[in-house]
Scaffold this motif. Structure first.
Motif, PDB file in Angstrom:
ATOM      1  N   THR A 123       0.825  -1.202   0.000  1.00 27.55           N
ATOM      2  CA  THR A 123       0.000   0.000   0.000  1.00 27.55           C
ATOM      3  C   THR A 123       0.863   1.257   0.000  1.00 27.55           C
ATOM      4  O   THR A 123       0.661   2.173  -0.808  1.00 27.55           O
ATOM      5  CB  THR A 123      -0.926   0.001   1.224  1.00 27.55           C
ATOM      6  N   LEU A 133      -6.929   0.809   0.950  1.00 29.82           N
ATOM      7  CA  LEU A 133      -6.779  -0.297   1.902  1.00 29.82           C
ATOM      8  C   LEU A 133      -8.108  -0.475   2.620  1.00 29.82           C
ATOM      9  O   LEU A 133      -8.645   0.475   3.189  1.00 29.82           O
ATOM     10  CB  LEU A 133      -5.665   0.048   2.901  1.00 29.82           C
ATOM     11  N   MET A 160      -6.885  -5.331   0.234  1.00 33.58           N
ATOM     12  CA  MET A 160      -6.662  -4.163  -0.612  1.00 33.58           C
ATOM     13  C   MET A 160      -7.754  -4.066  -1.668  1.00 33.58           C
ATOM     14  O   MET A 160      -8.128  -5.066  -2.278  1.00 33.58           O
ATOM     15  CB  MET A 160      -5.284  -4.300  -1.284  1.00 33.58           C
TER      16      MET A 160
END
Length: 247
Positions: free
Chosen positions: A57, A75, A81
């Motif tokens: 991320t 996220l 994700m």
């Protein structure tokens, strides 16, 4: 932006991909499974999925801030994700800044040799075939990708390498090499997919000269060095220590 998880689309060695309530998006779950040598070596390492998800991320966000398009959107949880749904191109794109691993096994190049310019290799993404390396002529023969997209992938990969090398250098880490995967989203745009984490990057600690202790990536699992989670946590800690570096 939370989405409802739907049916499983695909399960790989380290991730599961699920449909969600938006047909142009997917949910990617990062697993704790660790594999090496085309899954001949396997283990489950508690906490690995969370660390890889958070590291990926942060690095996707860094690339997006630098004008590099990725499949990352947000996220949803520590291991989940939200990403654009893409048609993944069956290529693994590897760029090497320092010689190690298979390059040293397959050539007379010595471990630790600085590669200038960095070496870019393409591999056919197929576990049953052992992800073989592809020459330019084999790429043409297989017709996996258009010439224009191939040139774009090379340009983007070299740009990513420059961004990440400088970023990790400031964190006292050497970015030895890494792998990228690409796909086309619903608009036909080429984007980076998969993940960017210690599972598919090699990191060496600049503060440590010991050839084994300095390793902060999946080579700790490959080489039975132990301390896999400690290494991944160290990468995340350095990324999170100074978030201003990613802005």
């Amino acid at each position: 932006m939370n989405h409802i998880r739907g049916s499983l689309i695909y399960e790989g060695k380290a991730k599961r991909v699920f449909e969600c309530d938006n047909p142009e998006r997917v949910l990617i779950e990062f697993k704790n499974d660790a594999t090496a040598f085309n899954a001949k070596k396997r283990a489950e390492i508690a906490g690995k999925g969370r660390l890889n998800c958070k590291i990926s991320t942060a690095l996707f966000e860094l690339l997006e801030l630098n004008g590099i398009s990725t499949h990352f959107l947000a996220l949803q949880s520590e291991t989940l994700m939200i990403a654009d749904k893409v048609n993944v191109i069956p290529l693994e794109v590897v760029i090497r800044n320092i010689a190690t691993g298979s390059l040293c096994r397959e050539t007379p190049i010595n471990q630790g040799t600085i590669l200038n310019p960095p070496l870019l290799d393409f591999y056919y993404k197929d576990d049953e075939l052992g992800d073989p390396i592809l020459t330019e002529e084999r790429l043409k023969l297989l017709n996996l990708i258009s010439t224009s997209h191939l040139k774009e992938i090379e340009k983007v990969t070299r740009s990513v390498n420059k961004i990440l090398k400088e970023y990790f250098d400031a964190l006292d880490l050497l970015l030895v090499d890494f792998k990228l995967e690409f796909g086309l989203n619903s608009s036909g745009k080429l984007v980076i997919a998969d993940e960017i984490s210690p599972d598919n990057c090699r990191f060496w600690d600049k503060k440590n000269s010991d050839p084994k202790d300095r390793i902060l990536d999946k080579d700790r699992f490959r080489q039975d060095l132990g301390g896999v989670i400690d290494a991944y946590e160290e990468i995340l800690k350095r990324i999170e220590k100074d978030t201003s570096k990613a802005t």
